[in-house]
Design a protein around this motif. Structure first.
Motif, PDB file in Angstrom:
ATOM      1  N   VAL A  10     -51.240  86.413 -15.712  1.00 29.74           N
ATOM      2  CA  VAL A  10     -52.017  87.639 -15.877  1.00 29.74           C
ATOM      3  C   VAL A  10     -52.426  87.815 -17.328  1.00 29.74           C
ATOM      4  CG1 VAL A  10     -51.963  90.150 -15.702  1.00 29.74           C
ATOM      5  CG2 VAL A  10     -50.976  88.749 -13.882  1.00 29.74           C
ATOM      6  N   ARG A  11     -51.495  87.614 -18.234  1.00 32.04           N
ATOM      7  CA  ARG A  11     -51.804  87.793 -19.655  1.00 32.04           C
ATOM      8  C   ARG A  11     -52.870  86.795 -20.109  1.00 32.04           C
ATOM      9  NH1 ARG A  11     -46.461  88.364 -23.208  1.00 32.04           N
ATOM     10  NH2 ARG A  11     -47.993  89.116 -24.717  1.00 32.04           N
ATOM     11  N   ALA A  12     -52.782  85.563 -19.614  1.00 30.53           N
ATOM     12  CA  ALA A  12     -53.775  84.565 -19.979  1.00 30.53           C
ATOM     13  C   ALA A  12     -55.152  84.942 -19.456  1.00 30.53           C
ATOM     14  CB  ALA A  12     -53.364  83.197 -19.424  1.00 30.53           C
ATOM     15  N   THR A  13     -55.182  85.701 -18.356  1.00 33.18           N
ATOM     16  CA  THR A  13     -56.460  86.072 -17.759  1.00 33.18           C
ATOM     17  C   THR A  13     -57.114  87.229 -18.492  1.00 33.18           C
ATOM     18  OG1 THR A  13     -55.641  85.345 -15.617  1.00 33.18           O
ATOM     19  CG2 THR A  13     -57.573  86.779 -15.607  1.00 33.18           C
ATOM     20  N   ILE A  14     -56.316  88.188 -18.974  1.00 33.30           N
ATOM     21  CA  ILE A  14     -56.905  89.373 -19.584  1.00 33.30           C
ATOM     22  C   ILE A  14     -57.023  89.267 -21.099  1.00 33.30           C
ATOM     23  CG2 ILE A  14     -56.010  90.818 -17.737  1.00 33.30           C
ATOM     24  CD1 ILE A  14     -53.925  91.869 -19.688  1.00 33.30           C
TER      25      ILE A  14
ATOM     26  N   VAL B  84     -63.583  91.477 -17.789  1.00 31.62           N
ATOM     27  CA  VAL B  84     -63.230  92.889 -17.631  1.00 31.62           C
ATOM     28  C   VAL B  84     -63.419  93.392 -16.213  1.00 31.62           C
ATOM     29  CG1 VAL B  84     -63.757  93.409 -20.019  1.00 31.62           C
ATOM     30  CG2 VAL B  84     -65.570  93.588 -18.308  1.00 31.62           C
ATOM     31  N   SER B  85     -63.868  92.579 -15.281  1.00 33.41           N
ATOM     32  CA  SER B  85     -64.073  93.075 -13.932  1.00 33.41           C
ATOM     33  C   SER B  85     -63.654  92.021 -12.934  1.00 33.41           C
ATOM     34  CB  SER B  85     -65.548  93.447 -13.713  1.00 33.41           C
ATOM     35  OG  SER B  85     -66.362  92.293 -13.831  1.00 33.41           O
TER      36      SER B  85
ATOM     37  N   THR C  66     -49.181  87.163  -2.326  1.00 37.41           N
ATOM     38  CA  THR C  66     -50.260  86.947  -3.277  1.00 37.41           C
ATOM     39  C   THR C  66     -50.473  88.200  -4.111  1.00 37.41           C
ATOM     40  OG1 THR C  66     -51.369  85.409  -1.776  1.00 37.41           O
ATOM     41  CG2 THR C  66     -52.694  86.341  -3.552  1.00 37.41           C
ATOM     42  N   LEU C  67     -50.469  88.039  -5.410  1.00 39.13           N
ATOM     43  CA  LEU C  67     -50.678  89.155  -6.323  1.00 39.13           C
ATOM     44  C   LEU C  67     -52.126  89.181  -6.777  1.00 39.13           C
ATOM     45  CD1 LEU C  67     -49.133  91.394  -7.958  1.00 39.13           C
ATOM     46  CD2 LEU C  67     -49.184  89.794  -9.866  1.00 39.13           C
ATOM     47  N   ASP C  68     -52.764  90.338  -6.611  1.00 41.20           N
ATOM     48  CA  ASP C  68     -54.123  90.543  -7.114  1.00 41.20           C
ATOM     49  C   ASP C  68     -54.068  91.538  -8.257  1.00 41.20           C
ATOM     50  OD1 ASP C  68     -56.108  89.035  -5.490  1.00 41.20           O
ATOM     51  OD2 ASP C  68     -55.090  90.059  -3.857  1.00 41.20           O
ATOM     52  N   VAL C  69     -54.821  91.247  -9.297  1.00 47.56           N
ATOM     53  CA  VAL C  69     -54.884  92.103 -10.476  1.00 47.56           C
ATOM     54  C   VAL C  69     -56.318  92.590 -10.621  1.00 47.56           C
ATOM     55  CG1 VAL C  69     -54.471  92.247 -12.955  1.00 47.56           C
ATOM     56  CG2 VAL C  69     -53.091  90.697 -11.542  1.00 47.56           C
ATOM     57  N   ASP C  70     -56.504  93.900 -10.686  1.00 48.72           N
ATOM     58  CA  ASP C  70     -57.852  94.457 -10.748  1.00 48.72           C
ATOM     59  C   ASP C  70     -58.010  95.314 -11.999  1.00 48.72           C
ATOM     60  OD1 ASP C  70     -60.397  95.195 -10.148  1.00 48.72           O
ATOM     61  OD2 ASP C  70     -59.855  96.627  -8.584  1.00 48.72           O
ATOM     62  N   ARG C  71     -59.097  95.067 -12.756  1.00 51.77           N
ATOM     63  CA  ARG C  71     -59.397  95.846 -13.962  1.00 51.77           C
ATOM     64  C   ARG C  71     -60.779  96.461 -13.882  1.00 51.77           C
ATOM     65  NH1 ARG C  71     -59.669  92.617 -18.944  1.00 51.77           N
ATOM     66  NH2 ARG C  71     -59.547  94.671 -19.923  1.00 51.77           N
ATOM     67  N   SER C  72     -61.374  96.504 -12.713  1.00 53.05           N
ATOM     68  CA  SER C  72     -62.774  96.909 -12.596  1.00 53.05           C
ATOM     69  C   SER C  72     -62.904  98.422 -12.430  1.00 53.05           C
ATOM     70  CB  SER C  72     -63.409  96.192 -11.403  1.00 53.05           C
ATOM     71  OG  SER C  72     -62.743  96.550 -10.202  1.00 53.05           O
ATOM     72  N   GLY C  73     -64.166  98.888 -12.424  1.00 50.85           N
ATOM     73  CA  GLY C  73     -64.472 100.280 -12.137  1.00 50.85           C
ATOM     74  C   GLY C  73     -63.814 101.247 -13.107  1.00 50.85           C
ATOM     75  N   GLU C  74     -63.197 102.309 -12.546  1.00 53.66           N
ATOM     76  CA  GLU C  74     -62.551 103.330 -13.358  1.00 53.66           C
ATOM     77  C   GLU C  74     -61.374 102.762 -14.150  1.00 53.66           C
ATOM     78  OE1 GLU C  74     -63.477 106.410 -14.000  1.00 53.66           O
ATOM     79  OE2 GLU C  74     -65.295 106.011 -12.810  1.00 53.66           O
ATOM     80  N   LEU C  75     -60.747 101.710 -13.624  1.00 48.41           N
ATOM     81  CA  LEU C  75     -59.634 101.095 -14.350  1.00 48.41           C
ATOM     82  C   LEU C  75     -60.108 100.532 -15.683  1.00 48.41           C
ATOM     83  CD1 LEU C  75     -57.950  99.250 -11.353  1.00 48.41           C
ATOM     84  CD2 LEU C  75     -57.053 101.249 -12.541  1.00 48.41           C
ATOM     85  N   PHE C  76     -61.311  99.942 -15.688  1.00 51.89           N
ATOM     86  CA  PHE C  76     -61.862  99.406 -16.933  1.00 51.89           C
ATOM     87  C   PHE C  76     -62.125 100.528 -17.945  1.00 51.89           C
ATOM     88  CE2 PHE C  76     -65.870  98.558 -19.243  1.00 51.89           C
ATOM     89  CZ  PHE C  76     -65.377  97.630 -20.141  1.00 51.89           C
ATOM     90  N   ARG C  77     -62.625 101.654 -17.454  1.00 55.26           N
ATOM     91  CA  ARG C  77     -62.950 102.775 -18.339  1.00 55.26           C
ATOM     92  C   ARG C  77     -61.696 103.305 -19.039  1.00 55.26           C
ATOM     93  NH1 ARG C  77     -68.084 104.839 -16.890  1.00 55.26           N
ATOM     94  NH2 ARG C  77     -68.852 103.984 -14.907  1.00 55.26           N
TER      95      ARG C  77
ATOM     96  N   LEU D  62     -52.109  96.509  -9.609  1.00 50.87           N
ATOM     97  CA  LEU D  62     -51.587  95.307  -8.970  1.00 50.87           C
ATOM     98  C   LEU D  62     -51.459  95.534  -7.460  1.00 50.87           C
ATOM     99  CD1 LEU D  62     -48.659  94.650 -11.472  1.00 50.87           C
ATOM    100  CD2 LEU D  62     -50.936  93.616 -11.519  1.00 50.87           C
ATOM    101  N   ARG D  63     -51.771  94.515  -6.698  1.00 47.68           N
ATOM    102  CA  ARG D  63     -51.565  94.549  -5.248  1.00 47.68           C
ATOM    103  C   ARG D  63     -50.833  93.274  -4.838  1.00 47.68           C
ATOM    104  NH1 ARG D  63     -56.767  94.289  -2.737  1.00 47.68           N
ATOM    105  NH2 ARG D  63     -56.518  92.028  -2.671  1.00 47.68           N
TER     106      ARG D  63
END
Length: 411
Positions: A110-114, A124-125, A367-378, A384-385
């Motif tokens: 995750v850290r390598a991705t963000i 960022v999305s 499976t872990l999904d990481v989401d930074r899109s939409g309001e989370l980005f703001r 995490l899911r």
């Protein structure tokens, strides 16, 4: 062939990652958001990257299983047959050990991705799929199980589709005997029933997490392990006992979820299990449960009890001030069998079983999904899911004894 495929996937991942990053960098330099065309391109790149990561994870899992098979000197059929129940690899380090290792490896990804190597933010999305086989390997035989999942030694990968079928034994009558010449042979009865099952999705979300918390490696690793990984495992344990299948009633306050028709069918709702009624005291009752299995020729592999019942047993004394009777489990009552504590078991009920008669069907590993899109980005957060798709099969229900420890445990 799989190595060539993996290399091609990694090359495409790198290419798409660079292309998407270039679009994001250009928008950053110009102080604007994505244009409609750029957003479409980024979405396309991210979708392909997620698909490629999942494909790589499948290749890695397949290679690990193949290596394990070769190491054991045995073959396991993992084709398209929906009944691949001829065998299973019985290795691993136990759920708790795997959960810690999974959490640390996941956090690194995750850290390598963000974050780029220079410390600046990366994409960022979109969502980032990280396949993590936290439930794919059981505890090694000979090692003490610490969770119900560690007792489920038989893990069956479901190669395709959403349904599976298996044979459940519903009757066993051994009538083998000495027979004179030309006399008719006795007929034993081993009646089986064809059972169909469907895998279910088990999942949960985290609350939005500030991205700055990823700087606290140890804290977030513990969060992934104890809250996300173990949370899903606890839900699966609950289904092992309390899952009502498609006939269940809805109750949003249970770990089964609001829609019980989407639960697996657990032991409490599986016909054919044995019952040991309460007899005088818990020690006699538990001893009689062992006798039931011994008479049938089944060899139990462990107990599962609610922590309150484990405590009650530990505090049983011989007289008001006598010694603790079960401080060292005698071979003729509890041991030498492991006792696994689980809040998924009903208080006042213990389960004694040959747990090899239970199969965990794995259609999709956690499976872990990481989401930074939409309001989370703001708000500079991510969510995490964690989800997986699982099924249960009890091939010999008579190998499971439901033990009433109090005389008041409900059915």
């Amino acid at each position: 062939m799989s190595n060539n495929r993996a290399a091609a996937l990694r090359e495409r991942l790198e290419t798409n990652g660079k292309a998407a990053t270039a679009i994001a960098d250009r928008a950053d330099r110009e102080g604007r958001g994505f244009t409609a065309a750029e957003a479409g391109q980024v979405e396309k790149y991210l979708g392909q990257m997620k698909s490629d990561r999942a494909a790589l994870a499948r290749i890695d899992t397949d290679n690990a299983v193949k290596a394990e098979i070769h190491a054991l000197g045995a073959g396991i059929g993992l084709g398209d047959d929906p009944r691949p129940f001829g065998g299973a690899v019985k290795t691993g380090t136990g759920f708790r050990g795997r959960a810690g290792a999974w959490a640390k490896a996941t956090l690194d990804q995750v850290r390598a991705t963000i974050e780029r190597p220079d410390g600046t933010k990366a994409l960022v999305s979109g969502s980032i799929g990280i396949t993590s086989p936290i439930l794919a390997e059981p505890v090694a035989e000979g090692s003490p199980p610490t969770t119900v999942l560690d007792l489920l030694l038989n893990r069956i990968p479901l190669a395709g589709g959403n349904t599976y079928s298996y044979l459940r034994q519903i009757e066993r009558q051994d009538r083998a005997a000495a027979v004179p010449d030309a006399a008719p042979k006795p007929v034993s009865r081993y009646t089986v029933q064809d059972i169909e099952g469907r895998v279910r999705v088990l999942a949960h979300l985290s609350e939005p997490v500030p991205i700055r918390l990823f700087d606290d490696y140890a804290g977030l690793s513990d969060f992934l392990e104890s809250e996300m990984g173990r949370g899903l495992a606890r839900a699966l344990e609950y289904h092992v006992f309390e899952g009502q299948g498609e006939t269940g009633s809805d109750d949003p306050d249970t770990p089964l979820g609001a829609d019980h028709a989407e639960s697996l069918t657990g032991l409490e709702y599986t016909s054919g299990t044995l019952v040991q009624q309460y007899t005088d005291d818990t020690i006699r009752t538990m001893r009689k449960a062992r006798t039931q299995l011994a008479i049938r020729g089944d060899v139990p592999t462990g107990w599962v009890m609610h922590p309150e019942d484990v405590e009650n047993n530990d505090l049983v004394r011989e007289g008001p001030d006598g010694a603790f009777l079960l401080a060292t489990p005698p071979d003729n009552v509890l041991g030498p069998l492991p006792v696994v504590q689980s809040v998924a078991a009903r208080p006042g009920v213990a389960w004694l079983a040959d747990w090899t008669a239970a199969l965990l069907v794995v259609r999709q590993e956690a499976t872990l999904d990481v989401d930074r899109s939409g309001e989370l980005f703001r708000s500079n957060q991510l969510q995490l899911r964690l989800e997986g798709r699982y099924g249960l099969a009890f091939t010999r229900p008579s190998a499971f004894v439901r033990v009433d420890l109090t005389g008041t445990a409900g059915d």
